[in-house]
Design an enzyme around this catalytic site. Structure first.
Site, PDB file in Angstrom:
ATOM      1  N   ASN A 216      15.684 -23.197 -12.365  1.00 45.01           N
ATOM      2  CA  ASN A 216      14.511 -22.323 -12.413  1.00 45.01           C
ATOM      3  C   ASN A 216      14.867 -20.953 -11.847  1.00 45.01           C
ATOM      4  OD1 ASN A 216      14.546 -22.584  -9.601  1.00 45.01           O
ATOM      5  ND2 ASN A 216      12.848 -24.043  -9.545  1.00 45.01           N
TER       6      ASN A 216
ATOM      7  N   ASP B  22       9.704 -33.445 -17.904  1.00 43.96           N
ATOM      8  CA  ASP B  22       9.818 -32.732 -16.635  1.00 43.96           C
ATOM      9  C   ASP B  22       9.429 -31.267 -16.796  1.00 43.96           C
ATOM     10  OD1 ASP B  22      10.999 -32.608 -13.748  1.00 43.96           O
ATOM     11  OD2 ASP B  22      12.019 -30.985 -14.823  1.00 43.96           O
TER      12      ASP B  22
END
Length: 350
Positions: free
Chosen positions: A36, A225
């Site tokens: 991320n 996810d």
């Protein structure tokens, strides 16, 4: 791509039929597109690596006898805890071991270690248990028998049988429990279920599938996810990471050409964690003979982190409908049960 390492000659890939607890190892360096914006590797990326190791070892084992060729397909992943975050530049070491075989299924246990290649520091990040079933290459709806393994102790086989019976029962119960779907609501209020719920629609292409035309379990888990992460980020508007995943049940295969809808909704929040239910529905748009069906389901738990990696408080969820209140209480029960289990494991042994 995972790189298999054995330290053995090529002939070592021809495994004996009844080898005790076959093992595989792999490694992969974490890159920016695996993480991320804060540099923490996505939980889905790690789940995909785990599944790739599992499918390799189970497929190899199921083809170790002379007979009908098959491919191992993921049926279930037991609860998986993310013990430590992994970061860009670290190397993931994945080791897989077959720990039990029934007549038609294989249990694989996988460990993931992260290595800082600058300092040499290693730490355990994940431990997972996966169940696979072998499907015939001639007819992917036909489940074949699994070659047995030799156990070093009689207790290993008995413990494995208990795990097998427990997961089989839970899979059947979960299949019928997940019949509902998420519905969008206009102008939802902040901190409600409707405010953060999210969906992703994906057309299954060749790159998502095995050579035999159905989706890799790891691809599905990675998408699950991703959706769960969007729900968590919308709810708390901070950096979030996957803390754990309850058992992921794969109820049916997803074939090439299907349109899949991955839906996520908040079910429960504690002071520092949030539980998200993720449902995967498949729509065989090129096959008029089959209707839309539930393909997979799971609960993901996320935590909110500050810029320096410290845990942050989570905004409390506001359930509105009776169904949302019921799911909140069910999530609270799972949370308290797991908390009690962790506290019991932390107590010093006499």
């Amino acid at each position: 791509m995972l790189v298999l390492r054995r330290g053995l000659s090529l002939t070592a890939f021809r495994r004996p039929v009844r080898e005790a607890c076959p093992r595989e190892k792999a490694k992969q360096i974490m890159r920016p597109d695996d993480a991320n914006v804060a540099g923490n590797v996505h939980g889905g990326t790690i789940l995909k690596m785990i599944e790739e190791a599992g499918v390799i070892i189970s497929t190899r084992h199921c083809n170790s006898q002379n007979g009908e060729r098959c491919v191992a397909v993921l049926a279930r992943v037991e609860r998986t805890d993310f013990l430590s975050p992994m970061c860009i530049g670290e190397v993931a070491h994945v080791s897989a071991e077959i720990t039990y075989t029934s007549k038609h299924s294989v249990e694989v246990q996988v460990n993931v270690m992260s290595e800082n290649i600058l300092t040499g520091t290693k730490k355990l990040t994940n431990k997972a248990t996966l169940w696979y079933v072998p499907l015939s290459l001639k007819n992917v709806d036909k489940v074949l028998e699994v070659p047995p393994v030799v156990y070093s102790r009689q207790e290993q086989e008995e413990e494995g049988r208990r795990r097998y019976e427990a997961q089989k029962l839970e899979r059947m119960q979960t299949k019928w429990r997940n019949g509902d779907i998420t519905q969008p609501i206009l102008n939802p209020e902040p901190n409600t279920v409707s405010y953060s719920q999210s969906s992703l629609i994906h057309l299954v292409g060749p790159s998502d599938c095995t050579l035999h035309g159905f989706v890799h379990g790891g691809v599905t888990m990675k998408l699950m996810d991703e959706v769960a992460g969007i729900v968590a980020a919308r709810h708390c508007k901070t950096n979030i990471v996957t803390a754990s995943v309850d058992a992921i049940n794969f109820h049916d295969k997803i074939r090439k050409g299907c349109v899949i809808t991955i839906s996520g909704r908040m079910t429960f929040t504690s002071n520092k964690s949030m539980e998200i239910e993720v449902l995967v529905d498949a729509d065989p748009v090129v096959d008029n003979s089959q209707e839309r069906y539930r393909a997979a389901s799971a609960f993901f738990t996320y935590v909110s982190l500050s810029q320096d990696g410290r845990s942050l408080p989570v905004p409390q969820l506001v359930p509105e409908t009776e169904d949302e209140k019921k799911r909140f209480e069910e999530g609270k029960g799972r949370y308290l049960q797991m908390k009690a289990k962790r506290q019991g494991q932390a107590e010093p042994q006499p």
